[in-house]
Motif scaffolding. Structure first.
Motif, short mmCIF file in Angstrom:
data_model
loop_
_atom_site.label_atom_id
_atom_site.label_comp_id
_atom_site.label_asym_id
_atom_site.label_seq_id
_atom_site.Cartn_x
_atom_site.Cartn_y
_atom_site.Cartn_z
N VAL A 84 -10.98 -0.39 -11.80
CA VAL A 84 -10.43 0.88 -11.79
C VAL A 84 -8.93 0.79 -12.24
O VAL A 84 -8.22 0.07 -11.49
CB VAL A 84 -10.42 1.37 -10.48
CG1 VAL A 84 -9.36 2.89 -10.23
CG2 VAL A 84 -11.85 1.81 -10.00
N ASN A 85 -8.41 1.57 -13.20
CA ASN A 85 -6.95 1.48 -13.65
C ASN A 85 -6.36 0.03 -13.90
O ASN A 85 -5.36 -0.52 -13.52
CB ASN A 85 -6.19 2.29 -12.54
CG ASN A 85 -6.10 3.66 -12.82
OD1 ASN A 85 -6.98 4.14 -13.28
ND2 ASN A 85 -5.16 4.50 -11.97
N VAL A 103 -6.02 8.65 -9.38
CA VAL A 103 -7.20 8.20 -10.16
C VAL A 103 -8.22 9.34 -10.32
O VAL A 103 -8.00 10.43 -9.57
CB VAL A 103 -7.93 7.08 -9.45
CG1 VAL A 103 -7.03 5.90 -9.14
CG2 VAL A 103 -8.56 7.44 -8.03
N ASN A 134 -13.45 7.72 -10.54
CA ASN A 134 -12.93 6.40 -10.18
C ASN A 134 -12.91 6.43 -8.52
O ASN A 134 -12.88 5.32 -7.79
CB ASN A 134 -11.70 6.03 -10.86
CG ASN A 134 -11.84 5.43 -12.18
OD1 ASN A 134 -12.88 5.04 -12.54
ND2 ASN A 134 -10.95 5.58 -13.11
N LEU A 145 -14.80 3.76 -5.98
CA LEU A 145 -13.92 2.96 -5.08
C LEU A 145 -14.44 2.93 -3.74
O LEU A 145 -14.74 2.08 -3.13
CB LEU A 145 -12.24 3.37 -5.29
CG LEU A 145 -11.37 2.79 -6.05
CD1 LEU A 145 -10.20 3.27 -6.30
CD2 LEU A 145 -11.42 1.22 -6.04
#
Length: 456
Positions: free
Chosen positions: A205-206, A291, A295, A299
């Motif tokens: 994520v990112n 986000v 996402n 998470l």
């Protein structure tokens, strides 16, 4: 039915009900708001221009109310344009927080108003003065009381109120409670569902990758600030990271301030990093900013321990979604969280101001997987029992009927006309069958629902 929704940030708290009504194909849904890029099929947007801020000479306690009155004027002008075009809503639904509904009674005096009451401010006993680290200065008290000017105007106007939790309703004056119903907001339990295989694969994520061998601690807030316990959570991390070498922390949220006070020269994130300099393994702490919703869900589905802290204030939507996704939750032992999470059954509750107790609870979940799994299952079961989106929408329709006298589900769907083509009779038979199905659907009586909504 003809619906008029109002919220400066379309669609705001009305996403699910607006989408539900638009999909039904039997209602006219109009939404007045400021401009943004959001869109919902079947919803007609009416944009009003953002008012200019009051002049600096305006008393600080009156600036918010002055801006609200300007918004009320702008929304009323947009509504008058709709009225001149022949639109008359059967009900007006909006948020009272920004003053946008204040003048709509003058434009549509026959249209009932269902207003969203979010929070009534107090100079003590709720969020103000809760955190001893930030004592309230005496000169701030008049400004806090003045923040209720919009609330008081709204409560004095005709209409009915709704609010999503018992806690939020409890903040309002006793004389107003008979006009405010609790309508608990729902969660899409299919989108927000547990994924038992999420910890068997890597997640990125990112730019941050969590491997199956690592233990993921998650924290989510609109902005990283004290109202959501960012400062005390940060102080719990040195011990957590020391005692669990496999732990990684991912924090979702911006660097602005949504509810509390801003620092003069830095963000709260930088402030806490400065305070804890040399105590944190920064390679294992990740600030991923804001986000995408996909996402965010990924998470939380992967999370081994999810931390949610808040002052006695409005609970975040993310808490409901975390429960639905079966997170093992460490929550603050504050009224908004206690309304959702039962200590030892659907999560672990800890004192908001004690980083050591937060660390204890997180480490318990990371070390005792059996206990964590029981909490996960109980949190999901509670979400299924109390947070089902379909139940929420059904209760919303009941409240709309209670306020307007019209049941949205009893409105017949528009009839489709069959079109026969001379060149072939096959399409004609198809059209005829479609018409028959439409008639059957329209004439089928709505399934009765008990009235579960009331002022409580």
């Amino acid at each position: 039915m003809k619906f008029l929704f109002v919220h400066q940030n379309f669609p705001g708290q009305f996403l699910h009900i607006v989408r539900h009504l638009a999909r039904a194909g039997r209602h006219e849904v109009v939404f007045i708001s400021e401009s943004n890029e959001n869109a919902i099929a079947g919803v007609r947007r009416v944009i009003y221009r953002t008012p200019t801020l009051p002049p600096e000479a305006t008393h600080a306690g009156a600036r918010e109310f002055a801006l609200a009155l300007s918004r009320a004027d702008a929304v009323a002008q947009a509504a008058l344009t709709l009225k001149n075009l022949g639109f008359a809503p059967d009900i007006i639904i909006g948020h009272h927080g920004w003053g946008e509904l204040l003048n709509l009674q003058d434009i549509f005096p026959s249209s009932p108003i269902l207003g969203y009451f979010e929070f009534f401010y107090h100079s003590n006993g709720f969020d103000v003065g809760f955190d001893p680290e930030f004592p309230t200065l005496p000169e701030m008290l008049p400004r806090i009381r003045a923040k209720n000017a919009i609330n008081l105007q709204a409560l004095n106007n005709p209409g009915w109120g709704q609010t999503p939790t018992l806690f939020q309703r409890s903040t309002y004056p006793s004389w107003a409670l008979d006009r405010i119903s609790v309508l608990r907001e729902g969660v899409n339990l299919e989108l927000c569902a547990p994924d038992k295989t999420a910890n068997r694969r890597s997640l990125t994520v990112n730019g941050v990758t969590i491997s199956p061998k690592e233990r993921l601690i998650t924290y989510v807030a609109r902005d990283l600030e004290p109202y959501r316990g960012f400062h005390v959570f940060m102080r719990s991390l040195p011990r957590i990271l020391k005692e669990c070498p496999q732990a990684r922390v991912v924090m979702v949220g911006g660097d602005g301030v949504s509810y509390g006070a801003r620092l003069a020269h830095m963000t709260w994130r930088q402030h806490m990093l400065n305070e804890l300099e040399g105590q944190l393994d920064l390679e294992r702490i990740h600030f991923v900013g804001k986000v995408s919703y996909d996402n965010f869900r990924a998470l939380l589905k992967r999370s081994d321990a999810h931390v949610y802290l808040t002052y006695p204030f409005v609970a975040s939507w993310s808490l409901r979604e975390a429960m639905a996704m079966g997170c093992a939750i460490v929550g603050s032992n504050t009224d908004p969280v206690r309304e959702f999470v039962e200590d030892g059954h659907t999560g672990l509750l800890v004192p908001f101001t004690e980083p050591a107790k937060i660390a204890d609870a997180v480490l318990t979940l990371l070390e005792n997987r059996k206990q964590a799994q029981l909490l996960r299952e109980a949190a999901r079961a509670e979400a299924e029992r109390t947070l089902c989106l379909d139940d929420y929408l059904a209760r919303y329709e009941d409240l709309i009927e209670q306020v307007s006298g019209v049941a949205p589900s009893h409105i017949p769907a528009p009839k489709t006309k069959a079109v026969r083509k001379k060149t072939s009779d096959a399409p004609a038979r198809t059209a005829s069958r479609s018409k028959a199905v439409t008639k059957q659907t329209a004439s089928k009586p709505a399934k009765p629902r008990s009235r579960v909504l009331q002022s409580v």
